[in-house]
Design an enzyme around this catalytic site. Structure first.
Site, short mmCIF file in Angstrom:
data_model
loop_
_atom_site.label_atom_id
_atom_site.label_comp_id
_atom_site.label_asym_id
_atom_site.label_seq_id
_atom_site.Cartn_x
_atom_site.Cartn_y
_atom_site.Cartn_z
N VAL A 27 15.42 -5.75 4.76
CA VAL A 27 15.94 -4.45 5.18
C VAL A 27 14.79 -3.28 4.97
CG1 VAL A 27 17.92 -2.62 4.93
CG2 VAL A 27 18.34 -4.96 4.94
N CYS A 28 14.22 -3.40 3.85
CA CYS A 28 13.27 -2.55 3.25
C CYS A 28 12.16 -2.15 4.44
CB CYS A 28 12.58 -3.29 1.88
SG CYS A 28 13.69 -3.28 0.59
N PRO A 29 11.71 -3.12 5.10
CA PRO A 29 10.51 -2.68 5.90
C PRO A 29 11.19 -1.81 7.15
CG PRO A 29 11.06 -4.94 6.39
CD PRO A 29 11.60 -4.56 5.24
N ILE A 76 11.17 1.79 5.51
CA ILE A 76 10.00 2.41 5.11
C ILE A 76 9.31 2.96 6.63
CG2 ILE A 76 7.84 1.91 4.37
CD1 ILE A 76 9.19 0.16 2.52
#
EC number: 1.11.1.24
Length: 199
Positions: free
Chosen positions: A51-53, A56
């Site tokens: 999920v993080c990318p 970001i």
């Protein structure tokens, strides 16, 4: 060690200093570097995850919209600056970030995550915290998501716009307010103008 949150809405945001990756280089970054600007500070669990990318890259791709509002966006995780750089140097099609328009801060000591109350102590990672800090260094908004759900860049942008509007005009923003929408004069008599129009 118990997490002691030092971040409280309406109070000065906890000061920090951390090594960040900025334009592919390492740089020391402090909250005080951004005095006079709004800051959206967002925490994410780990580099090289799933999920993080998406978050970001979404914030990075819209950094110019925040800059137009005199607002900087800073991402933070417990990874080192070296891991951040490796992830940035990994192509997006391979789960990497590619070049970014926002700094990524390294919180290897977890002090920043602890001070802002987002440290998931049993795993040593940060929850998905998002903090809006105004130009005077005052914390204006906090949102903390559990790990599996990402955040909305549109909502972060709207919140900055709403707080800036209220700061400038002294009126308050109703639910779902967007720039150009009606606001409310914060007193009993004048607020009736808004309520009579919208009810």
């Amino acid at each position: 060690m118990a997490c002691v949150c030092k971040a409280h809405v309406g109070k000065p945001a906890p000061e920090f200093q951390a090594t960040a990756v900025v334009d592919g280089a390492f740089k020391e970054v402090k909250l005080s570097d951004y005095k006079g600007k709004y800051v959206v500070l967002f925490f994410y669990p780990l580099d090289f995850t799933f999920v993080c990318p998406t978050e970001i890259v979404a914030f990075s791709d819209r950094a110019a919209e925040f800059h137009k509002l005199n607002c900087e966006v800073l991402g933070v995780s417990v990874d080192s600056q070296f891991t951040h750089l490796a992830w940035i140097n990994t192509p997006r099609k391979e789960g990497g970030l590619g070049p970014l328009n926002i700094p990524l801060l390294a919180d290897v000591t977890r002090k920043l995550s602890s001070d802002y109350g987002v440290l998931k102590e049993d795993e040593g990672i940060a929850y998905r915290g998002l903090f809006v800090i105004d130009g005077k260094g005052v914390l204006r908004q906090v949102t903390i998501n559990d790990l599996p759900v990402g955040r909305s860049v549109d909502e972060a942008l709207r919140l900055v716009q709403a707080f800036q509007y209220t700061d400038e005009h002294g009126e308050v923003c109703p639910a779902g307010w967007t720039p150009g929408s009606d606001t409310i004069k914060p007193n009993v008599d004048d607020s009736k103008e808004y309520f009579s129009k919208h009810n």
